[in-house]
Scaffold this active site. Structure first.
Site, PDB file in Angstrom:
ATOM      1  N   CYS A 189       1.964  -2.613   1.173  1.00  0.00           N
ATOM      2  CA  CYS A 189       1.346  -3.879   1.610  1.00  0.00           C
ATOM      3  C   CYS A 189       2.179  -5.099   1.255  1.00  0.00           C
ATOM      4  CB  CYS A 189      -0.045  -4.016   1.010  1.00  0.00           C
ATOM      5  SG  CYS A 189      -1.110  -2.659   1.477  1.00  0.00           S
TER       6      CYS A 189
ATOM      7  N   HIS B  49      -2.465 -11.167   0.423  1.00  0.00           N
ATOM      8  CA  HIS B  49      -2.637  -9.937   1.194  1.00  0.00           C
ATOM      9  C   HIS B  49      -4.122  -9.781   1.519  1.00  0.00           C
ATOM     10  CE1 HIS B  49      -2.602  -5.890   2.532  1.00  0.00           C
ATOM     11  NE2 HIS B  49      -3.097  -5.370   1.419  1.00  0.00           N
TER      12      HIS B  49
ATOM     13  N   ASN C 294      -7.545  -4.600   6.782  1.00  0.00           N
ATOM     14  CA  ASN C 294      -6.302  -4.467   6.017  1.00  0.00           C
ATOM     15  C   ASN C 294      -5.251  -3.796   6.902  1.00  0.00           C
ATOM     16  OD1 ASN C 294      -4.240  -3.809   4.280  1.00  0.00           O
ATOM     17  ND2 ASN C 294      -5.553  -2.928   2.703  1.00  0.00           N
TER      18      ASN C 294
HETATM   19  O1  UT7 Z   1      -3.935  -2.734   0.606  1.00  0.00           O
HETATM   20  C1  UT7 Z   1      -3.712  -2.003  -0.562  1.00  0.00           C
HETATM   21  C2  UT7 Z   1      -4.579  -2.473  -1.617  1.00  0.00           C
HETATM   22  N1  UT7 Z   1      -5.920  -2.038  -1.402  1.00  0.00           N
HETATM   23  C3  UT7 Z   1      -6.902  -2.716  -1.931  1.00  0.00           C
HETATM   24  O2  UT7 Z   1      -6.633  -3.739  -2.514  1.00  0.00           O
HETATM   25  C4  UT7 Z   1      -8.295  -2.163  -1.877  1.00  0.00           C
HETATM   26  C5  UT7 Z   1      -8.924  -2.308  -3.243  1.00  0.00           C
HETATM   27  N2  UT7 Z   1     -10.281  -1.789  -3.352  1.00  0.00           N
HETATM   28  C6  UT7 Z   1     -11.324  -2.329  -2.708  1.00  0.00           C
HETATM   29  O3  UT7 Z   1     -11.193  -3.237  -1.918  1.00  0.00           O
HETATM   30  C7  UT7 Z   1     -12.693  -1.827  -3.053  1.00  0.00           C
HETATM   31  O4  UT7 Z   1     -12.620  -1.036  -4.215  1.00  0.00           O
HETATM   32  C8  UT7 Z   1     -13.356  -1.001  -1.914  1.00  0.00           C
HETATM   33  C9  UT7 Z   1     -13.720  -1.900  -0.753  1.00  0.00           C
HETATM   34  C10 UT7 Z   1     -12.421   0.082  -1.438  1.00  0.00           C
HETATM   35  C11 UT7 Z   1     -14.636  -0.356  -2.427  1.00  0.00           C
HETATM   36  O5  UT7 Z   1     -15.508  -1.341  -2.909  1.00  0.00           O
HETATM   37  P1  UT7 Z   1     -16.196  -1.174  -4.343  1.00  0.00           P
HETATM   38  O6  UT7 Z   1     -17.059  -2.318  -4.528  1.00  0.00           O
HETATM   39  O7  UT7 Z   1     -15.080  -0.957  -5.339  1.00  0.00           O
HETATM   40  O8  UT7 Z   1     -17.069   0.114  -4.127  1.00  0.00           O
HETATM   41  P2  UT7 Z   1     -17.019   1.527  -4.865  1.00  0.00           P
HETATM   42  O9  UT7 Z   1     -15.844   2.305  -4.403  1.00  0.00           O
HETATM   43  O10 UT7 Z   1     -17.216   1.323  -6.317  1.00  0.00           O
HETATM   44  O11 UT7 Z   1     -18.326   2.197  -4.270  1.00  0.00           O
HETATM   45  C12 UT7 Z   1     -19.628   1.673  -4.546  1.00  0.00           C
HETATM   46  C13 UT7 Z   1     -20.641   2.500  -3.775  1.00  0.00           C
HETATM   47  C14 UT7 Z   1     -20.459   4.005  -3.973  1.00  0.00           C
HETATM   48  O12 UT7 Z   1     -21.756   4.584  -3.975  1.00  0.00           O
HETATM   49  P3  UT7 Z   1     -22.430   5.061  -5.347  1.00  0.00           P
HETATM   50  O13 UT7 Z   1     -21.477   6.045  -5.942  1.00  0.00           O
HETATM   51  O14 UT7 Z   1     -22.539   3.810  -6.165  1.00  0.00           O
HETATM   52  O15 UT7 Z   1     -23.719   5.619  -4.898  1.00  0.00           O
HETATM   53  C15 UT7 Z   1     -19.733   4.425  -2.737  1.00  0.00           C
HETATM   54  O16 UT7 Z   1     -19.974   5.770  -2.399  1.00  0.00           O
HETATM   55  O17 UT7 Z   1     -20.486   2.253  -2.378  1.00  0.00           O
HETATM   56  C16 UT7 Z   1     -20.332   3.508  -1.712  1.00  0.00           C
HETATM   57  N3  UT7 Z   1     -19.477   3.307  -0.555  1.00  0.00           N
HETATM   58  C17 UT7 Z   1     -19.939   2.972   0.658  1.00  0.00           C
HETATM   59  N4  UT7 Z   1     -21.189   2.784   1.121  1.00  0.00           N
HETATM   60  C18 UT7 Z   1     -21.312   2.446   2.412  1.00  0.00           C
HETATM   61  C19 UT7 Z   1     -18.124   3.378  -0.512  1.00  0.00           C
HETATM   62  N5  UT7 Z   1     -17.703   3.114   0.724  1.00  0.00           N
HETATM   63  C20 UT7 Z   1     -18.807   2.861   1.470  1.00  0.00           C
HETATM   64  C21 UT7 Z   1     -19.004   2.516   2.824  1.00  0.00           C
HETATM   65  N6  UT7 Z   1     -20.269   2.315   3.249  1.00  0.00           N
HETATM   66  N7  UT7 Z   1     -17.983   2.372   3.689  1.00  0.00           N
END
Ligand code: UT7
Length: 329
Positions: A114, A256, A286
């Protein structure tokens, strides 16, 4: 005398087809509400079948060349930043060169994930210091959807396809930006947190093997989130301090575009108010290396960059790689 590098023209290309959050609700168990509140993304562009990184990069380059008022043949170097090249070989940069109708240039693919656009600006700056007559295309293009696992809701809602390009030369022109400085960094010990392994020499496939999840992008989102905020803020502080700048001196911050919450957290750490953040993540998602190039075009076209304004760029991505660049308009 060291020659300065100027961004003489910019352009981007996004494929016509748009995939909305509502479309994704039909593919995986997700919701527009979750995607919007957790990432800020509403829709992303998706390459047409057969549309490749070199196709998109060539189109972005044509637009940047038109903006620069230069013919394609004036170009001396093409650096194409991508993690999703058309093939292992020939390079996407060679294919892009051919699509621009030119040959005999210095062309190469580079992977800085990225951070490609910022890494590319610094490489162009270095080439121009050595060869002031050089006219460098920095292109950043991804067909990330070719490596997206559309059954993994944790990743498939995040990514889109697009390309951006900048023409960098030693000549100043009104309304164009000088690349003042860049600070680039990396840490391979954390690379396992964001991978696309399958098909590489570390994870080869044999004829007849089934393509498995390793073929696609895999990410530990929360860990990447933490490192992204920390590293982008630190490198932003570093470049501002090196140039004696405070938050008041920065006209616009173009980070980014991975997640609006990351951008806002970094801006808070840099004491930059929300109105100084440029965000296009809602419309493109992204798109890896190309996000900053897209946001730069959009910012300029929307009149968000005042004459003489300083623009701070910040990126973080797979590898891990991260960096910051300072532009002076
Ligand atoms: O470009 C390279 C760099 N990349 C980045 O900078 C991305 C960095 N990471 C992020 O932007 C975030 O971590 C994400 C957007 C990927 C995820 O957001 P988060 O707030 O960190 O969510 P999480 O992974 O901690 O998941 C929270 C909950 C989980 O459910 P439980 O375990 O709490 O029941 C996930 O299973 O949200 C759930 N979840 C979703 N629910 C609905 C994860 N993805 C989804 C989804 N729809 N698409």
């Amino acid at each position: 005398m060291t020659h300065q590098a100027y961004i003489r023209g910019i352009g981007y290309y996004a494929p016509e087809k748009v995939l909305t959050n509502a479309d994704l609700e039909k593919i995986v168990e997700t919701s527009d509400e979750w995607i919007t509140t957790r990432t800020g993304i509403k829709e992303r562009h998706i390459a047409a079948p057969g549309e490749t990184v070199s196709d998109m990069a060539a189109e972005a380059a044509r637009r940047a060349l038109a903006d620069a008022g230069l013919p394609a043949d004036a170009i001396t170097h093409i650096f194409l930043y991508t993690v999703t090249p058309d093939y292992y070989t020939p390079s996407a940069a060679c294919l892009m060169e051919e699509k621009l109708g030119i040959r005999g240039k210095v062309v190469q693919d580079v992977n800085a994930a990225c951070c490609g656009y910022i890494y590319g600006l610094e490489m162009a700056r270095a080439v121009i210091a050595l060869h002031p007559e050089a006219k460098v295309i920095v292109a950043a293009a991804e067909v990330l959807t070719s490596r997206t696992n559309f059954s993994d809701r944790r990743t498939c809602v995040l990514f889109g396809d697009a390309a951006a390009a900048a023409v960098v030369t030693a000549e100043a022109a009104s309304g164009k930006a000088r690349v003042v400085d860049a600070r680039l960094a990396s840490d391979g010990s954390l690379g396992h947190l964001l991978t696309i392994k399958g098909g590489g020499s570390g994870h080869p496939y044999k004829l007849g093997d089934v393509v498995d999840e390793e073929f696609f992008l895999q990410m530990n989102g929360p860990e990447v989130f933490k490192h992204a905020v920390r590293s982008m803020a630190a490198v932003g502080e570093e470049i501002m301090a090196a140039h004696g700048l405070t938050n008041d001196d920065i006209a616009l911050f173009i980070p980014h575009q991975a997640n609006l919450r990351i951008m806002e957290a970094v801006a808070r750490k840099l004491a930059l108010p929300p109105e100084k953040i440029m965000s296009t993540v809602a419309r493109f998602g992204n798109t890896s290396a190309s996000t900053i190039g897209i946001a730069l075009v959009e910012a300029r076209n929307a009149g968000r960059i005042p004459a003489g304004g300083k623009v701070l760029l910040g990126a973080f991505g797979g590898g891990f790689t991260w960096g910051s660049a300072l532009l002076q308009f």
